[in-house]
Design an enzyme around this catalytic site. Sequence first.
Site, short mmCIF file in Angstrom:
data_model
loop_
_atom_site.label_atom_id
_atom_site.label_comp_id
_atom_site.label_asym_id
_atom_site.label_seq_id
_atom_site.Cartn_x
_atom_site.Cartn_y
_atom_site.Cartn_z
N ASP A 198 0.83 -1.22 0.00
CA ASP A 198 0.00 0.00 0.00
C ASP A 198 0.86 1.26 0.00
O ASP A 198 1.92 1.29 -0.63
CB ASP A 198 -0.94 -0.05 1.21
CG ASP A 198 -2.24 0.67 0.96
OD1 ASP A 198 -2.23 1.91 1.02
OD2 ASP A 198 -3.27 0.02 0.68
N HIS A 219 -3.93 5.32 4.04
CA HIS A 219 -4.72 4.15 3.66
C HIS A 219 -4.11 2.86 4.19
O HIS A 219 -4.79 2.03 4.80
CB HIS A 219 -4.78 4.18 2.12
CG HIS A 219 -5.63 3.17 1.47
ND1 HIS A 219 -5.10 2.07 0.85
CD2 HIS A 219 -6.96 3.10 1.31
CE1 HIS A 219 -6.09 1.35 0.32
NE2 HIS A 219 -7.22 1.96 0.58
N SER A 245 -11.76 -1.33 -0.01
CA SER A 245 -10.46 -1.18 0.65
C SER A 245 -10.51 -1.65 2.10
O SER A 245 -9.52 -2.17 2.60
CB SER A 245 -10.08 0.30 0.70
OG SER A 245 -9.25 0.64 -0.35
#
Length: 840
Positions: A206, A244, A416
Amino acid sequence: MRVPKVLGLLALACFSAGSLHPRNHETHDYYAIHLKPDIPPQEVASALGLCYEGKLGELPDHHTFSTPRTQGHRAEDKLQDLRRRRLKRDISEASILDGILWSQKQKTKPRMEKRSVLPPPPIRQGPPADDKAAPAPGVPVVTVPVADADAVAERANVARELSIEDPIFNEQWHLFNTMQLGHDINVTGVWQQGITGEGATAVMVDDGIDMYSEDLKDNYFAKGSYDFNDNNPEPKPRLADDRHGTRCAGEIAAVKNGVCGVGVAYNARIGGLRILSKIITDEDEAHAMNYAFQDNQIYSCSWGPPDDGRSMDAPGLLIRKAMVNAVQNGRQGKGNIYVFAAGNGRGSGDNCNFDGYTNSIYTITVGGIDRKGKQTYYSEHCSAQLVVTYSSGSGDAIHTTDVGVNQCYSNHGGTSAAAPLGAGIFALALSARPELTWRDLQHILVLTGVPINEDEDWDTTYIGRKFSHAYGYGKLDAYAVVEMAKSIDLLKPQAWYKSPWLHVNHTIPQGTDGLLSTFEVTEDQLKTANLESVEHVTVTMNIQHTRRGDLSVELRSPTGVVSHLSVTRKLDDANAGYVDWTFMSVAHWGESGIGKWSVVVKDTNVNEHNGTFTDWRLTLWGECTDPTDQPLFPMPTEHDDDDHTVISASPTLVSVKPGPAETATELPALPTDHQDRPIKPKPTTPQQTATAATSGSALPDSPPEEDETDTHFLPHYFPTFGVSKRTQIWIYGALAIIVLFCTGLGVYFYIQRRKRRRSEREDYEFEMIEDEDAMLSGNGAASGRKKGRRAGELYDAFAGESDEEQLLSESEKNEEEYRDDGPAVGEAGRGRSQSREVEK
Ligand SMILES: *[C@@H]1O[C@H](CO)[C@@H](O)[C@H](O)[C@H]1NC(C)=O
Ligand SMILES: *[C@@H]1O[C@H](CO)[C@@H](O)[C@H](O)[C@H]1NC(C)=O
Ligand SMILES: *[C@@H]1O[C@H](CO)[C@@H](O)[C@H](O)[C@H]1NC(C)=O
């Protein structure tokens, strides 16, 4: 091998950087090269005036080389020179060319998109704090459910028993939902057995993870972590929006420690591989996807190509090689677990079979449902989706860790947020049963998925499981997954059966008719293939069409199970069709594979855009019969989809009679928040049977109807073949046989001609390409067949077909082209990457 001294010095001058993976895509060009095992990469570097950067991750005999941009095309010039010498039989110097099996100049790739939902704001800040919360002002009372007193008490007991004192544990409804009872991952019973992720390791591929967060620190796994964007051993978040990865990591393995909440596997180790924060190449990504692959068991990936309802993009060859390498050699041969977010493009009419990561057989695709167990407006459907789990919607989101020493986040959403919950559950399963292979884990999900919203569109699969294109085999239940993990018999190794390419070459009718092409798999074929039972099914196909979004494809198995491989996409205007695109379905798990497999290609939009169904090929993947006689699947090459396999002359073509008219799709409107979408009850689907399919009697179609606005795939029927129709069929059938025979001959000559043409064209392109930088700056977004081939092309000429090789006879060439260990034909863009169609 003699190496010119000057070049040798140049090569030596390159070895300076000390860090593991020094890359600078602004100043340098990089080349991935597959060498014969006995060729020292330094000699190749010297001969070509390149810097040797080291081995390419874990890929055997693959290496990375570089050259400063300022040095222009020195390597290419050198290469030209070597090729000229070889032509002149000046073998000693040119022999280095023979050691190069494959090469690819790296181009920067379009950035992968994170799959969190935008715009994100939920109706309120976090869920109402349990039972005593008053509704926030302005929020209608009806939207605030009341916590169940018994459930609240039970959760408190569990927290006490397990000493969970994390302040937001009570907000983490996905772990224990006290309002919508049963709508959580059912994990506390697993923890109570002492199974909390000990011994398991997951890594977030990520934008970094905050290893200094108090909530992650103690579980952080430094050895499995790396920053590929900034060439640093610590994949720290460095950009403002690098949050994230940390949020996802918290869902998997936030520490049980009085900071924020807990992860699903709160004693698992968690690492980070940072690749999303800068431009990268396939080489970087392939390296990351195999990084520390003996220790990093699970790779959690909440990103992919854009979910815009237009993109159709698959990982490049190096990345596909890395994934095959991982399932065969990673985790001590048991295979790494790749978890992918299904994608957030449902509102744009997207489908996860248009994404080559989510539709890979090597990935577990996880979609999202909300805290009420409802379908979300964003989570994509497809036949490659295995399971769903909780995420944002119905006014709430996932509550997890954030970047910062003691920062929590209450608004994590999209698919996600679903995928990492899956990764956490898989960590628990591996913790309970470390010897599970990558396929065993998928098998467990097929058997334990819990169907939800059963009034919607579910089919019963051959083995009696329920499957839906919206939810896969249903939602994840951690308890069920772990219980099955403990006791399930391990699968025998993977076998596969590939059909020949089936040439159809037929115009696709517009409207409600479809074009049906059938291939019969025989018992003997599967015996030869050592294939006992089907798991994944893939269909690779070529369709020419002037508007790709008008097409849809379904696959019917011998037992009558239907997979909607492809659906129409309203926003997909690409004048492209499908080019060697591989669709995947998990809906046929457990079938024998024997019998007639059919694809039905439809063009439901009656307009000026039409097309031709060129060809297709079926691949059945599954458990082998005799484990002592089962090789590993060969590494992918550029030529896996080329037309040189056996050509079948006898696909059958049938026009499918229209059912109820298929009306134009109205896509679900994009809500500005996570408000509920009403779900229309679906008509019950009559059971489909094999006899119905083969006898040609009415066969109800059961499409993935999505919601009240999406009437796109209303049922239609196979031909009923009334008497007059039957007569027609006889006529058409006879004609078809004659035409097919002639076509067979035609195909043979066509292929021969095309092969010759292709090699001519390559040489032409090789000579013409002057400005490689133009390709790099083009960031590879647009390609199409031609462009995809040109980009990164020149260096493939290393392995390229020289004039000398062209002197080989056709048959020699055929044998050599398909092996990675023979001189490869330079065609960088062939295969999946060419499917990056030009988008308008
Ligand atoms: C959820 O977990 C409990 C044990 O905590 C178990 O009894 C129950 O069967 C599980 N639910 C499902 C659907 O497996
Ligand atoms: C496709 O459409 C074009 C333009 O409308 C038309 O000229 C052509 O004949 C059509 N082709 C087929 C095979 O129907
Ligand atoms: C495909 O069909 C067309 C006529 O419909 C024919 O002209 C062409 O040669 C065929 N191509 C192949 C590869 O068979």
